[in-house]
Scaffold this active site. Structure first.
Site, mmCIF file in Angstrom:
data_model
loop_
_atom_site.group_PDB
_atom_site.id
_atom_site.type_symbol
_atom_site.label_atom_id
_atom_site.label_comp_id
_atom_site.label_asym_id
_atom_site.label_seq_id
_atom_site.Cartn_x
_atom_site.Cartn_y
_atom_site.Cartn_z
ATOM 1 N N GLU A 139 41.845 41.929 37.446
ATOM 2 C CA GLU A 139 41.589 40.830 36.516
ATOM 3 C C GLU A 139 40.895 39.670 37.226
ATOM 4 O O GLU A 139 41.346 38.538 37.191
ATOM 5 C CB GLU A 139 42.881 40.354 35.848
ATOM 6 C CG GLU A 139 43.496 41.334 34.885
ATOM 7 C CD GLU A 139 42.663 41.518 33.623
ATOM 8 O OE1 GLU A 139 41.934 40.583 33.269
ATOM 9 O OE2 GLU A 139 42.717 42.609 33.040
ATOM 10 N N ASP A 140 39.815 39.990 37.892
ATOM 11 C CA ASP A 140 38.955 38.972 38.504
ATOM 12 C C ASP A 140 39.590 38.203 39.653
ATOM 13 O O ASP A 140 39.083 37.167 40.038
ATOM 14 C CB ASP A 140 38.488 37.950 37.461
ATOM 15 C CG ASP A 140 37.483 38.549 36.523
ATOM 16 O OD1 ASP A 140 36.728 39.397 36.987
ATOM 17 O OD2 ASP A 140 37.480 38.174 35.343
ATOM 18 N N ALA A 141 40.725 38.676 40.152
ATOM 19 C CA ALA A 141 41.293 37.958 41.298
ATOM 20 C C ALA A 141 40.438 38.223 42.528
ATOM 21 O O ALA A 141 39.756 39.245 42.627
ATOM 22 C CB ALA A 141 42.721 38.402 41.525
ATOM 23 N N GLY A 170 37.515 33.380 39.186
ATOM 24 C CA GLY A 170 38.633 34.220 39.553
ATOM 25 C C GLY A 170 39.599 33.411 40.377
ATOM 26 O O GLY A 170 39.220 32.402 40.975
ATOM 27 N N ARG A 227 30.426 42.033 32.286
ATOM 28 C CA ARG A 227 29.829 40.682 32.314
ATOM 29 C C ARG A 227 28.327 40.727 32.363
ATOM 30 O O ARG A 227 27.659 39.791 31.964
ATOM 31 C CB ARG A 227 30.316 39.908 33.532
ATOM 32 C CG ARG A 227 31.758 39.425 33.594
ATOM 33 C CD ARG A 227 32.664 39.985 32.676
ATOM 34 N NE ARG A 227 34.084 39.832 32.751
ATOM 35 C CZ ARG A 227 34.879 39.502 33.710
ATOM 36 N NH1 ARG A 227 34.403 39.159 34.857
ATOM 37 N NH2 ARG A 227 36.162 39.483 33.572
#
Lengths: 1162, 363
Positions: A766-768, A917, A949
C-alpha cells in the site's frame, strides 16, 4: 534522361505551392530558443505581476479617480464653506514610532514586530478659511498597507545585495501585505464579466434570458434581464416591481413606432418577426401606444426609495429617472436621449430571439472570455472609496458641528478638524485585510474570506497561493459546468493545479505566462474606432444594424457603431495597437455569430503574450533572440516593435495560433512562445508531466505545497508560527525550465533519493516506502520544525505592568529543574535545550491588573506567576529570542523553539508524480540490496505503485536522473519537451549500464544475486509536512514518553460500567467510560453466520436485559406476577426482553397503541 | 592464465548464474552449497584450501579490490555485512556546545561532526557498555573545536572570495583538536588522534561568529549509526562471464558493433579477419549491461553468466583502517562471533541435562 528530368521538375513544380517565396516543402527555419522570451517576460513582469500591477494601478491611477469623484466637502451650515481635494498621493512606507529618527522601515521588521507595512496617504486640499482660500499640500488622511514589491514598496528595484541587507529573499514574489506582522494575500476573485450580455436558456422552464450586470465607476451594480415568459419577452429589473413587456420598455426608451421596434429587435428576419409579434400585441392590449403612456405604465411600478421629502413627482418622471440612471446604468445617456439605451435593450431582445430560434446561440457562462478576475487593487479601490466617503461625511459633520457654534474665538480652520478625524481610513484598511471581511454597505458588498494568510509551508506553497483564483460559486451547488476544464482555459489557467474535493475546479491557478489587465480609458478607443470608419449607432435604424454585411462595433459591451468591413477594421485596429498607439492590453475580435466586433479595454481580462505571425513567418527571428540573449533587448522592446502581442481569451479564439513553427500555415496569425507555459508555476515542477495520467499531476500540485524544504533566503531570520525546514535540500536531478524560472532550484524542497523499484519485506505494501537507516544517519530527510511562542509584556491601564523575573529558588536555595534554562532576564538562553514542562519565559503579572480603581505604586503590587512553559512531548532547543515592541508600545517577546527531526516510521514522502507513501520500515544498510558498484538504495519503492497510477513520467525521471548522475549533468524533464528517453538510454549504455535502467542487484540479506533486474536510479523525493502516524516509533528514547502518552490518550476498554438512565444501555464514548458498540454491520455479520446465542448475548444480555411479566391473556405487561388489566395472576409469564423494547411498548401505549405480546413456548 | 582448478570452477556451468535478457537464473547454490545429489562432495579441508583463493587486484591508499574465490555467497556476504555494520571504529558521540553563533545549528553541527572519520585504532580503546557509563581515558577521546572568524586585514583589495576576505571562514575537520586525557598522551603519542581527512567542511563562519564545542568520541559499530561504519562502501560482484556460441559466430561486418555491446577490452576483434575473441584477463571489466541481448542480430551468439563463487570485492576505507586491514578485521569479528556461538552451544550442551529454557547470552 533530360526528358525525365524535366518531368520530375514539372512534378516538383506542381507539388510545390510557392507562397511568397517559401515553398511548403522547404524546411522551416525555426527560431532557436524562443522560450527565452519567457524569462524575459518574467523579468519584466515577475511571477505575481497580476497582483502588483493591479495594486500599482490602484495607487497611481484609481485612487486619484476616486478622489476626483468625491472631491468636495461642503457644509450644510455655512454655504460659503467648501473644502476640495485637488490631489492625492500614496507615499512610501515609513516608521510610525514617534521618537524614531530613521524613518525607513523594511517589511521584515514589520513581520518581526507584528506591525503593519503601510505608507501614508496624503492629499492636497483647498478650502476656505474666513474669506480666503487656503491650499495645503501633504495632509495625511490615513495609512494604506503597501503590497510588497509594488511601486510604493521599498523593495522594488533593489538588487540581491540590497535585499540581503534588508533581510529579504530575492526569490520572494511579493504581491502580499504585511498587516500586524502576518503576511496576507488578497486572492484573485473570479466573476462573470460586467456590462456584457449573456444569453442563457433554462430548458426545464423553457425560458430564454439575456442578462447584463451593469457596473459603472461609482460602484453601482444592477442586473437587467430581458427574458421570455410564456412566449413573450419582458424586461426585468430589481427597481421595477413587475416585468415590463419589452415593447413598453422600448417605447418608454423613446422608440415609439411599432415598425421601428420590430426593426430594431427582429430586423428583417421572418422567424424573429413572427416570434416577436406577440409582444407588440401585448403592448396594444395594455393600451400602451405612446412614449408617455409607456413611461406612465412603468412609473407606477417603479420602486421609489427616496429619503428626501419633497413634492411627489409624477409617475412618468420616476420612470424616466429609473430608466436613465438605474436600468442598464453603464450605457451612457446624454441629456435625456435614451436612444443608445434603447438600442442596447433591443440588442438584448434580439439575442433572446436568436436563442429562441436556435438553441446554439446561447452564451457559455463558463467560457473564460466571459469571466473577469478581480484583484487586490480593485478590492482596495472599493474599500478606499467606502472609507473615503465615510471619512468625508464624518469630516462634514464635525465641520458642521464647529460651524454651528455662533461665536468662535479664532477663525475656523478646516485643517485642524481634519487632523482630529482619527484613523478611520487606516484602521479600516487594516481591519479589512486582517479579517478578510469586505463589508461595504455602500456598495451592497458583503464578502468574507477575501484575504488569506500567506502559507509559508514551503516556497511553492507561497508561490502557489499568489497565483490562486477563487471562484464566487458556492461549493455546495451540484453543477459540473463551473468545475469542468474549459477549452478556453488553454494557456491561461493551469489545467492541473486545482484542489481535490469540494473546491475542485472552482479554485484555479494562473498559468505561467498570463497577465491580468487593468482598466484602460475607453474614450480614446471609441474615438479611434470612429476614425477607423465606424458609423455612429444612433444614426442607424434596424435595417442597417441587422443588415447582412454590417457588423456592430462594441466597446466594452456598449454598442458604439457599425462597420461594413469588420476584417479591415480589426486589422487596422490591431496594426495601431502593435504600433503602440494604444495600450497593448486592448483586445479586439470579431464575433461572426453575432455579426459584431468587440473591443475590450476593461480590467480583469486574462491575457497572455504570443508571437505575431505575418505572411507565414513568425516576426520574432533568431536575430531578435540573439539580442535578447545579449541583454540588449527586453520583453517590452518585443512588444513595442510589434513582434509579440497580448491576446485575451476572446481575441485568442479569433486567432489561428500555431503551437510549433512547423505547424504554421498561410492562415496562421500567431505562434505560441512555449507550450509548457500552459501549466502553472506549481505544475511546472513536475518532470515529464505529459507522460503522466492527468490526476497524478493534480495530486502533485497539492503535495508540492506540503513539501518540506527551503522557504526563502531569509528563512533563518524569520519567526513564523510554524516553520518546516529541510536540513539538506537539494535541487532536483531532473529539472524543468519552470523550476529554473521560478527559482525552485535555489529554494528546493526535496532530495534526490536513490530508489530501487522492488518489493522488500512486506512492509512496503500500500505505497509504503522502505528507508535505508544509514541514509537517515547521514542526513536524508532530516528536517527542522521551528515554532513561535510569543507573549506581550503589557502595561495595564491602572499603571501596573507585567514583568519578567529570574528563576525562583526552592527551599534548599536551588533552582528548580524546570527553571534551569531561564537566565537573569527571565528568558531562556538561546541554544538551551527545552524539555517538556520547562519554563522559557518567566513572566509575572500583577494580581490587580484589571482593577481600574487601583491608584497605588505600580512597583509595590503583588505579582503572580504566569510563565510560558514548553508543552510539546519532544524536547526542543531555543533558536531565537526576540524582544521588541509593537506599534502601541507593548513589549513583545517572541521565542522560537526548534526541533530537529529525523525520518521515522509513518513519515510521509512523495515523489513529484502524485505518489505519496509513508515510511513502512527502516532497514539497516547491510540488509539493503546493492548493485555492482556497491550502491545501496536510499529508498525502496514497491512496483505495484506503477500499473494503476500510470505515472510514466516518474519512470522517465528515474532514467533521466540516472543518466544525469552518470554523465555529471542535470537533465531536463520540461513538459512537452525535455531530455529524450532515447538519449538517456544511450548515456546509460555508454556508461556500461543497461539501457532500460535496470540493474542487477544482490540481496543484502542472502548475498545472492536477485532473480529479477531492478529499476534503479535517483528520483526526487519530497518529505511532506503532514505526518500521518506521529511518534509510532519507539526506537527513540526521547519519544518513548510521547508514545505512552499518545496510547494513554487513546486506550480504552470496559467490562462493566455506567449505563444511560433512559435506555439502561451502556454509555457511549471513552470520556464516559462507555461500551464498544456492536453496530449494525457487525450484527449483520453475526446474523449471516447464524451465531444466534452470541447475538442474544451481545445485544441483550450484556446490554439492557430486563425481566418483565407478561399476561398471556391480554398480552400486556404486568408486574410481580399480576396483570393490572385482567386483574388476575392466572396466566402470567416471565420473560427477558431488552429494556429498550419495554420502553418502546410503553411509549406506544402512551400514544394509544396497544402492543400485545403473544407468547409461545419455544 | 587461469589455473586448472579455477578454470574448472569458472567454466563449470554448475557454478554459473545465468544472466538473461529479462531475468537471472540459478541465483542460489544448492541447499548445501557445493554439494550435489548422488555425488561425493564431502568436505575436505585440503580441497577447500585448494579452491579458496584471495588475490588482491588493486590496492591504493584508500581502497582495495580483491578476488575471493571458492566460498559460498553466505560467507562473502557475511564479510561484507560485518565490514559495514560490525567492525568497530571511533567516532564522536557526544557534543557539548559552549558557544555556537554560526548558521549551522547545534544539532546539525553535532551530526556533521559525528560523521567525521577519526584515525584512531579502535583496538586501543574500550567500548562504553551503556550510554551512562562513566567516561574514562580508556573509552573516550576528547576533542575540542574552537574557531572564531574575523576579517583578514591582509586580504587583497576587491576580493570577493570569503576564504581570502576572512580568517576561518570555513570550519574544517582539521580544526578539531585532540585533548589528551589521563594516560592517552602517552598511549597515542605515536599517532595523535585526528580526523583522517582534514578538509571536511563542517560549517561556515563569518566575522563575529564563533564555535566553541567539546566532543567525546567513543567506540561503536556501524549497525548502531552509520558514522561508525569503517568503510565508504564494501561490496562485491560476481565475476562476469561472456560465453561465445561456437555454433553461431558473429558476422564479421557486425564485429565492431558486437564489441561495443561490452565494456571496453572484453571483446577483441582481429583487425584483419574481424574474428571475435574474448580477453580472459579483461573479463572482469564487463559491466553486464546486457546490451548484446538488445540486438536481434546477436541472438544466440553469446550467453552471459556470472560465476557464483568468484567474488570481486571492492572496499573503500574511509576511517582509520588501511584498506588491506579491513578484511582481516572482519574475519576477526566473525571469529569472535563463531567463538561466541561455540560457547553458547557448549553451554547449551552442558545445560541440556537440566530441562527448561535456555537463556541466550548477549551476542
Amino acid at each position: 534522361m533530360a526528358n525525365l528530368g524535366e518531368e520530375v521538375n514539372e512534378w516538383e513544380h506542381l507539388n510545390r505551392t510557392n507562397w511568397r517565396g517559401l515553398g511548403l516543402v522547404d524546411p522551416i527555419k525555426s527560431v532557436e530558443d524562443k522560450w527565452l522570451l519567457l524569462p524575459a517576460f518574467l523579468k519584466v513582469k515577475g511571477l505575481v505581476k497580476q497582483h502588483i500591477d493591479s495594486f500599482n494601478y490602484f495607487v497611481d491611477v484609481d485612487i486619484k479617480n476616486i478622489v476626483k469623484a468625491n472631491n468636495k466637502v461642503t457644509s450644510d451650515v455655512d454655504p460659503r464653506f467648501w473644502l476640495k481635494y485637488t490631489d492625492i498621493n500614496v507615499g512610501y512606507p515609513d516608521r510610525t514610532d514617534l521618537d524614531a529618527i530613521d524613518k525607513s522601515i523594511t517589511p521584515h521588521e514589520c513581520r518581526l514586530r507584528d506591525i503593519t507595512y503601510s505608507a501614508p496617504v496624503v492629499v492636497t486640499i483647498q478650502y476656505t478659511r474666513g474669506k480666503s482660500v487656503v491650499r495645503r499640500p501633504n495632509v495625511n488622511i490615513g495609512r494604506l498597507p503597501i503590497m510588497l514589491r509594488s511601486n510604493k514598496c521599498i523593495l522594488t528595484g533593489k538588487n540581491e545585495a540590497q535585499l540581503a541587507r534588508m533581510t529579504e529573499c530575492p526569490l520572494d514574489p511579493g504581491g502580499y501585505f504585511v498587516v500586524k506582522g502576518t503576511e496576507k494575500v488578497i486572492l484573485v476573485q473570479e466573476q462573470l464579466s460586467k456590462n456584457r450580455i449573456i444569453v442563457e436558456t433554462d430548458s426545464v422552464k423553457g425560458v430564454v434570458q439575456a442578462s447584463c450586470t451593469s457596473s459603472t465607476h461609482g460602484g453601482l451594480k444592477s442586473k437587467t434581464y430581458v427574458a421570455t415568459k410564456k412566449g413573450k419577452i419582458y424586461l426585468r429589473h430589481n427597481s421595477i416591481h413587475e416585468d415590463v413587456p419589452i415593447v413598453i420598455a422600448l417605447k418608454a426608451l423613446g422608440i415609439q413606432a411599432d415598425k421601428e421596434i420590430l426593426l430594431l429587435t427582429a430586423g428583417n428576419t421572418e422567424a424573429y418577426k413572427s416570434a416577436f409579434s406577440a409582444n407588440l400585441e401585448e403592448a396594444a392590449k395594455l393600451g400602451v401606444f405612446t412614449h408617455h403612456q409607456a413611461l406612465e405604465w412603468i412609473g407606477t411600478r417603479v420602486k421609489v426609495n427616496r429619503k428626501v421629502v419633497g413634492p411627489r413627482r409624477p409617475a412618468w418622471e420616476e420612470a424616466l429617472e429609473a430608466l436613465a440612471t438605474i436600468v442598464l446604468a453603464h450605457v451612457p445617456v446624454k441629456g435625456l436621449d435614451l436612444r443608445s439605451k434603447a438600442i442596447f435593450v433591443a440588442t438584448m431582445t434580439r439575442r433572446v430571439l436568436m436563442a429562441m430560434d436556435d438553441e446554439k446561440m446561447v452564451d457559455d457562462r463558463d467560457y473564460v472570455g466571459n469571466k473577469r478576475l478581480e484583484l487586490a487593487g480593485q478590492l482596495l479601490a472599493l474599500l478606499f472609496e467606502d472609507l473615503f466617503k465615510t471619512f468625508n461625511s464624518n469630516l462634514k459633520s464635525s465641520i458642521d458641528k464647529v460651524l454651528k457654534k455662533p461665536s468662535r474665538t479664532n477663525e475656523f480652520d478646516a485643517f485642524n478638524t481634519m487632523q482630529f478625524q482619527g484613523d478611520h481610513i487606516t484602521s479600516g484598511f487594516i481591519r479589512a485585510i486582517s479579517t478578510g471581511n469586505w463589508s461595504l454597505k455602500r456598495f451592497k458588498m458583503e464578502r468574507a474570506g477575501v484575504t488569506h494568510v500567506l502559507s509559508r509551508l514551503s516556497f511553492i506553497s507561497a508561490l502557489g497561493m499568489m497565483t490562486r483564483i477563487s471562484s464566487q460559486f458556492e461549493k455546495t451547488r451540484k453543477v459540473s459546468g463551473p468545475r469542468a476544464l474549459q477549452p478556453s482555459q488553454w494557456g491561461m489557467l493551469c489545467p492541473s493545479d486545482t484542489p481535490e474535493g469540494e473546491a475542485c475546479g472552482l479554485v484555479k491557478n494562473l498559468a505561467l505566462m498570463t497577465h491580468i489587465t487593468t482598466d484602460v480609458e475607453e474614450e480614446p478607443i471609441v474615438r479611434l474606432a470612429f476614425m477607423l470608419g465606424v458609423e455612429d449607432i444612433s444614426l442607424a435604424t434596424g435595417t442597417e444594424i441587422y443588415g447582412p454585411h454590417t457588423f456592430v462595433v462594441n466597446v466594452n459591451g456598449t454598442i458604439v457603431g457599425l462597420t461594413r468591413y469588420p476584417t479591415r477594421f480589426v486589422s487596422n485596429f490591431r496594426r495601431l495597437r502593435r504600433a503602440g498607439r494604444l495600450s497593448e492590453f486592448v483586445g479586439v475580435y470579431i464575433n461572426h455569430h453575432h455579426h459584431a466586433v468587440h473591443i475590450a479595454s476593461d480590467g480583469g481580462r486574462i491575457c497572455r503574450p504570443m508571437i505575431i505571425v505575418e505572411s507565414g513567418r513568425p516576426r520574432v527571428t533568431s536575430d531578435h533572440i540573439m539580442l535578447l540573449k545579449k541583454g540588449v533587448a527586453t520583453f517590452d522592446d518585443f512588444l513595442r516593435k510589434g513582434l509579440v502581442e497580448y491576446l485575451d481569451v476572446n481575441e485568442e479564439n479569433d486567432s489561428y495560433i500555431a503551437l510549433y513553427e512547423s505547424d504554421i500555415v498561410p492562415t496562421t496569425t500567431h505562434l505560441e512562445i512555449e507550450p509548457f507555459t500552459l501549466l502553472g508555476a506549481v505544475a511546472g515542477l513536475i518532470p515529464y508531466p505529459h507522460h503522466n495520467q492527468s490526476p497524478r499531476n493534480t495530486y502533485q500540485c497539492a503535495m508540492g505545497k506540503q513539501a518540506i524544504g527551503a522557504i526563502g533566503y531569509n528563512q533563518f531570520n524569520r519567526i513564523d508560527t510554524l516553520l518546516y525546514l529541510s536540513v539538506y535540500p537539494q535541487q532536483p536531478m531532473v529539472k524543468t525550465k519552470t523550476i529554473e524560472l521560478i527559482g525552485y532550484d535555489r529554494l528546493p524542497a526535496g532530495q534526490n533519493a536513490t530508489v530501487a523499484v522492488m518489493s522488500y519485506s512486506g512492509y512496503d505494501i500500500e505505497d509504503a516506502l522502505i528507508l535505508n537507516k544509514a541514509s537517515l544517519d547521514r542526513g536524508y530527510g532530516r528536517c527542522q520544525v521551528l515554532r513561535k511562542n510569543a507573549t506581550l509584556i503589557r502595561k495595564y491601564p491602572n499603571g501596573t505592568f507585567d514583568r519578567l523575573a529570574d528563576a525562583p529558588l526552592d527551599e534548599n536555595g536551588q533552582i528548580q529543574k524546570k527553571y534551569d534554562i531561564v537566565q537573569l532576564d527571565g528568558l531562556a538562553g538561546v541554544g538551551e535545550r527545552v524539555d517538556p514542562g520547562d519554563v522559557y519565559i518567566n513572566k509575572q503579572t500583577p494580581t490587580n491588573a484589571n482593577d481600574n480603581s487601583f491608584t497605588g505604586q505600580a512597583a509595590a503590587v503583588p505579582y503572580k506567576n504566569s510563565p510560558m512553559t514548553y508543552k510539546s512531548p519532544v524536547a526542543g532547543y531555543i533558536d531565537k529570542v526576540l524582544v521588541s515592541d509593537t506599534e502601541n508600545d507593548q513589549t513583545l517577546i517572541k521565542v522560537l523553539i526548534r526541533q530537529t527531526r529525523r525520518p521515522e516510521l509513518g513519515d510521509k514522502f512523495s515523489s513529484r508524480h502524485g505518489q505519496k507513501g509513508v515510511c513502512g520500515l527502516i532497514v539497516n544498510q547491510e540488509d539493503m540490496p546493492f548493485n555492482d558498484q556497491g550502491i545501496n538504495p536510499d529508498t525502496i519503492m514497491n512496483p505495484h505503485g506503477f500499473p494503476s497510477r500510470m505515472t510514466v513520467g516518474k519512470m522517465i525521471e528515474l532514467l533521466a536522473g540516472k543518466a544525469g548522475v552518470l554523465s555529471g549533468k542535470l537533465q531536463y524533464g520540461t513538459a512537452f519537451g525535455g531530455s529524450k528517453v532515447e538519449d538517456m538510454s544511450r548515456i546509460l549504455i555508454e556508461k556500461g549500464f543497461n539501457y532500460a535502467g535496470k540493474d542487477m542487484l544482490t540481496s543484502g540479506i542472502t548475498g545472492e544475486p536477485m532473480e529479477a533486474y531492478v529499476y534503479f536510479g535517483p528520483i526526487y523525493y519530497q518529505k511532506l509536512s503532514e505526518i500521518v502516524v506521529a511518534y509510532l516509533s519507539s526506537s527513540l528514547n526521547s519519544s518513548n514518553l510521547a508514545t505512552e502518552h499518545m496510547v494513554m490518550d487513546k486506550m480504552h476498554a470496559r467490562a462493566r460500567g455506567p449505563r444511560a438512565t433512559l435506555t439502561r444501555q451502556p454509555t457511549e464514548g471513552r470520556s464516559r467510560e462507555g461500551g464498544l458498540r456492536l453496530g449494525e454491520m457487525e450484527r449483520d455479520c453475526l446474523i449471516g453466520y447464524g451465531a444466534t446465542q452470541l447475538l442474544l448475548e451481545r445485544l441483550m444480555i450484556s446490554s439492557d436485559k430486563f425481566e418483565v411479566n407478561a399476561c398471556q391473556e391480554c398480552g400486556l405487561m404486568g408486574y410481580n406476577g399480576w396483570c393490572t388489566y385482567c386483574k388476575s395472576s392466572k396466566r402470567m409469564a416471565q420473560l427477558t426482553i431488552p429494556y429498550a423494547a419495554k420502553l418502546l411498548f410503553q411509549e406506544l401505549m402512551a400514544m394509544n397503541v396497544i402492543p400485545r405480546l403473544v407468547l409461545d413456548d419455544a | 592464465m587461469p589455473t586448472a582448478s579455477t578454470s574448472h570452477s569458472t567454466f563449470d556451468p554448475r557454478h554459473h548464474v545465468g544472466v538473461h535478457a529479462e531475468r537471472v537464473s540459478n541465483v542460489s547454490s544448492t541447499d548445501f552449497p557445493g554439494y550435489y545429489p548422488d555425488e561425493d562432495h564431502s568436505w575436505d579441508l585440503d580441497q577447500f584450501n585448494q579452491r579458496l583463493k584471495v588475490k588482491v587486484q588493486r590496492l591504493s591508499g584508500r581502497s582495495i579490490e580483491f578476488d575471493l574465490v571458492g566460498t559460498d555467497a553466505s560467507i562473502a556476504n557475511a564479510f561484507r555485512r560485518i565490514l559495514i555494520a560490525e567492525v568497530p571504529t571511533i567516532s564522536v558521540e557526544r557534543v557539548y556546545v559552549w558557544d555556537n553563533t554560526s548558521v549551522v545549528v547545534d544539532e546539525i553541527l553535532a551530526q556533521r561532526i559525528g560523521l567525521v572519520p577519526l584515525n584512531v585504532d579502535p583496538a586501543w580503546m574500550d567500548t562504553k557498555e551503556t550510554t551512562n557509563d562513566q567516561a574514562t581515558d580508556r573509552n573516550t577521546l576528547v576533542f575540542r573545536l574552537k574557531v572564531a572568524c574575523e576579517r583578514n586585514k591582509n586580504a587583497p583589495k576587491g576580493s570577493t572570495d570569503p576564504r581570502e576576505m576572512y580568517i576561518n571562514s570555513d570550519v574544517l575537520s582539521s580544526h578539531l583538536e585532540w585533548e589528551p586525557q589521563g594516560e592517552q598522551a602517552t598511549v597515542f603519542a605515536s599517532s595523535p588522534p585526528a580526523p583522517t581527512n582534514p578538509n571536511i567542511v563542517l560549517g561556515k563562519l563569518r566575522p563575529g561568529q564563533e564555535i566553541d564545542i567539546e566532543m567525546h568520541a567513543v567506540k561503536g559499530v556501524g549497525k548502531d549509526h552509520a558514522k561508525f561504519c569503517p568503510v565508504a562502501t564494501a561490496s562485491y560482484r560476481l565475476l562476469p562471464l561472456v560465453i561465445l556460441n561456437p555454433e553461431k559466430p558473429v558476422p564479421p561486418h557486425l564485429a565492431e558493433k558486437f564489441q561495443k555491446c561490452f565494456s571496453p577490452g572484453v571483446i577483441r576483434v582481429d583487425p584483419q579477419t574481424k574474428a571475435i575473441s574474448l580477453d580472459e584477463q579483461n573479463m572482469r571489466k564487463e559491466s553486464m549491461s546486457r546490451e548484446v541481448y538488445r540486438h536481434p542480430e546477436f541472438e544466440g551468439c553469446t550467453q552471459l553468466a556470472r560465476v557464483r563463487d568468484h567474488f570481486l570485492f571492492s572496499i573503500e576505507s574511509e576511517g582509520f583502517y588501511p584498506p588491506e586491514r579491513l578484511l582481516p578485521e572482519s574475519i576477526s569479528v566473525m571469529r569472535g562471533k563463531i567463538a561466541n556461538i561455540r560457547r553458547a552451544a557448549e553451554a547449551l550442551l552442558a545445560d541440556n541435562n537440566n530441562a527448561g529454557d535456555v537463556v541466550m547470552a548477549d551476542a
